[in-house]
Enzyme design. Structure first.
Site, PDB file in Angstrom:
ATOM      1  N   HIS A 122     -36.829  43.413  68.796  1.00 49.64           N
ATOM      2  CA  HIS A 122     -35.641  43.653  67.970  1.00 49.64           C
ATOM      3  C   HIS A 122     -34.922  42.325  67.780  1.00 49.64           C
ATOM      4  O   HIS A 122     -34.757  41.552  68.725  1.00 49.64           O
ATOM      5  CB  HIS A 122     -34.726  44.659  68.676  1.00 49.64           C
ATOM      6  CG  HIS A 122     -33.449  44.944  67.945  1.00 49.64           C
ATOM      7  ND1 HIS A 122     -32.217  44.549  68.420  1.00 49.64           N
ATOM      8  CD2 HIS A 122     -33.220  45.583  66.771  1.00 49.64           C
ATOM      9  CE1 HIS A 122     -31.273  44.953  67.578  1.00 49.64           C
ATOM     10  NE2 HIS A 122     -31.861  45.568  66.567  1.00 49.64           N
ATOM     11  N   HIS A 168     -28.694  37.126  61.995  1.00 47.14           N
ATOM     12  CA  HIS A 168     -28.066  38.413  62.252  1.00 47.14           C
ATOM     13  C   HIS A 168     -26.844  38.476  61.360  1.00 47.14           C
ATOM     14  O   HIS A 168     -25.829  37.854  61.642  1.00 47.14           O
ATOM     15  CB  HIS A 168     -27.702  38.536  63.735  1.00 47.14           C
ATOM     16  CG  HIS A 168     -27.503  39.937  64.179  1.00 47.14           C
ATOM     17  ND1 HIS A 168     -26.618  40.292  65.157  1.00 47.14           N
ATOM     18  CD2 HIS A 168     -28.095  41.083  63.783  1.00 47.14           C
ATOM     19  CE1 HIS A 168     -26.661  41.592  65.344  1.00 47.14           C
ATOM     20  NE2 HIS A 168     -27.555  42.097  64.526  1.00 47.14           N
TER      21      HIS A 168
END
Length: 599
Positions: A122, A168
């Site tokens: 992830h 991100h």
């Protein structure tokens, strides 16, 4: 003698010795002749009776290996025969590891992808926390070399809106170029495992940038790229069919989508606190008690789901159209959630797909839709990912997903702690290739025999574990690492993580002032209702009466691949990297469920 200075005084302790412990000598004694040596016939009997080498060919091969090791190390006694110390040396070697180092990939790799647990990362590009760390291709390289088979990249436009960055989104993480990530994947994808790498893309791009990404992907991977012959597959290919292939998985592009600010969400929540090794593993009963049944099957959209399913942005809605070439590269399509579990988990007999759920949404789903999840994952792929408020890159209990057949239990590989250790343990199985075949109990489609991990399951087998001794800390740590005034006071924790009925943890006594602790501790039998999903947990800590106990090493191993007998167990550091010298000597014995054996 080992000497420690305390103020103006010297404290002296007996020198460390790695000779066999008392309990080990008791095991060896019946196989030694009057002179204390173990001959070839006695060695074969030891291998059959203690090590479980019941197959004649395997026993003979093991005996030959032991004798060759003894000859190389000069461990024979004068007049012939192997000394007890010599046999002990071999038992401590990597050749006698708890998982057979020569076994390699042994499971059937010719079944559809949905039949396997897949090693899933992830935010694979992050070097640290989810909010302010750097983004780099280096964590991707490390993950691939460790055997990870699912790499996630978050794609965002750069400030000028004319190129693509990996970061991100809407946090303070610094970006990395997409080309660097793609090149890193190409170079390292199949170094550790030949089986397919699935590249999941979290796409926040305009159609023109999607076209740019499609060109970059094709140029980078070339023939390595798997392109499906049809838009919708009736069944997934197998890992064997996809050897050496990179597979793209994301949602089909329709329009430019944008999510609520990740910075705002993350800033509103407090990060989960974890110690050096993380909180203790718990089953899913506590979560289930807190979540009432949802009879309608409908769930409100959680903030965390925005990570996979962002909402349309009004200013960007004008940018219409999709890039057909980009769409053609998506071999495994991500289904958009309807936020109605009955609909989301509906099995289409004519096509397969991938669904993605946040950790909290999944926790809710298993309360009222556990059977639906198992049926769904028998044909389709399901990915669960950590909630967005885990800004410290901590993880959730992966067994929560594996118990229900979830193939892609995504983990923050840049994190550490007990929950990530379970992931490491699961994927040590099947030769560490990143694909572990799901047990038959999760693939049984008979409605009357559908697996229920929360049920009162009958015991299938019993595992007895003995931990004899450990060694190696004196080589890997400085003399005062654990205690400034004396050798360390080690204790071991051993247990099982699996379905709720199998989950248990016990500990030994503390061995005071010893770099080579000899616990000689026999644990009670671990009754296992689902050994196919059970992971053996091993930890060593240094006891400290005044402060938090020090971490001394850990490992996690798949129970179904443990070799019976006295075996060498190498420990890892808190990040999962093998320590250079630290090992335990342990014994594993399996007994029938109906026959409790306390010998």
């Amino acid at each position: 003698m080992t000497t420690y200075r305390v103020c103006c005084f010297l404290r002296r302790f007996r020198a460390s010795s790695n000779e066999p412990s008392e309990a080990l000598r008791d095991v060896f004694q019946p196989y030694a002749d009057g002179g204390g040596a173990i001959g070839e016939d006695s060695l074969r009997r030891f291998l059959r009776e203690v090590q479980g080498e019941t197959d004649a060919g395997a026993a003979e091969a093991a005996a030959t290996e032991v004798m060759a090791f003894a000859a190389e190390q000069r461990l024979f006694k004068k007049g012939g025969g192997l000394t007890a110390e010599g046999l002990h040396r071999w038992l401590c070697s990597d050749a006698n590891a708890a998982l057979d180092p020569r076994r390699g990939v042994f499971q059937d790799m010719g079944l559809p992808l949905s039949h396997y647990f897949i090693y899933t990362g992830h935010n694979s590009y992050l070097t640290g926390n989810q909010l302010s760390s750097g983004c780099s291709e280096r964590p991707i390289v490390k993950a691939l070399l460790d055997g990870v088979r699912v790499i996630e990249l978050d794609l965002w436009p750069n400030a000028a809106k004319d190129d693509v960055e990996v970061l991100h989104g809407r946090t303070w993480t610094s970006p990395v170029e997409l080309t660097k990530c793609l090149e890193a994947i190409k170079e390292h994808a199949f170094v550790t495992s030949p089986y397919p790498v699935i590249l999941t893309l979290e796409d926040h791009l305009t159609p023109d940038l999607q076209a740019k990404v499609a060109k970059m992907i094709k140029e980078t991977f070339g023939d390595m790229l798997y392109i499906s012959e049809s838009e919708h597959m009736a069944e997934f290919p197998s890992p064997e069919d996809l050897r050496g292939k990179v597979i793209i998985s994301t949602k089909p592009p329709k329009e430019y989508l944008q999510a609520k600010s990740g910075k705002e969400e993350a800033a509103d929540e407090k990060a989960e606190e974890e110690g050096v090794w993380g909180e203790e593993i718990a089953d899913d009963k506590a979560a289930a008690r807190q979540m009432p049944e949802q009879s309608s099957g409908k769930y409100a959209a959680a903030a965390e789901d925005a990570e996979e399913e962002p909402l349309p942005d009004g200013d960007a809605a004008e940018k219409k159209g999709t890039d057909n070439e980009y769409k053609r590269l998506i071999a495994i399509q991500l289904t958009r959630r309807k936020h109605d579990m009955d609909q989301d988990l509906r099995v289409d007999p004519g096509k397969v797909t991938r669904l993605s759920l946040g950790e909290k949404a999944f926790e809710k789903a298993i309360v009222s839709h556990g059977e639906h999840i198992i049926r769904f994952t028998q044909r389709n792929l399901l990915r669960i990912f950590p909630r967005s408020t885990r800004i410290t890159s901590s993880n959730y209990n992966p067994l929560m997903g594996w118990r229900y057949g979830v193939q892609m239990v995504a983990a923050n590989m840049q994190g550490h702690g007990r929950k990530l250790w379970l992931t490491h343990g699961m994927f040590r199985a099947n030769g560490g290739c990143g694909y572990v075949k799901k047990p038959d109990i999760l693939m049984n489609r008979d409605p009357d025999k559908l697996f229920d991990p929360r049920a009162d399951l009958p015991v299938k087998t019993r595992l007895k574990v003995t931990v004899y001794m450990g060694d190696g800390w004196r080589f890997d740590f400085r003399k005062t690492h654990f205690d400034r005034c004396s050798p360390p006071d080690f204790y071991a924790r051993v247990g099982v993580a699996g379905v709720a009925a199998d989950t248990r943890m016990e500990r030994t006594k503390v061995m005071m002032d010893s770099w080579v602790p000899a616990w000689d501790h026999e644990f009670g039998e671990f009754p296992l209702a689902a050994p196919e999903l059970a992971l053996l947990r091993v930890e060593v800590h240094e006891s400290d009466n005044h402060q938090k106990d020090e971490f001394g090493g850990q490992t996690c191993l798949p129970v179904w691949e443990l070799r019976p007998g006295i075996r060498s167990v190498r420990l890892c550091d808190h990040r999962g990297q093998a320590l250079r010298s630290v090992k335990l000597l342990m014994r594993f014995e399996f007994f029938p469920a109906s026959n409790s054996n306390s010998k």
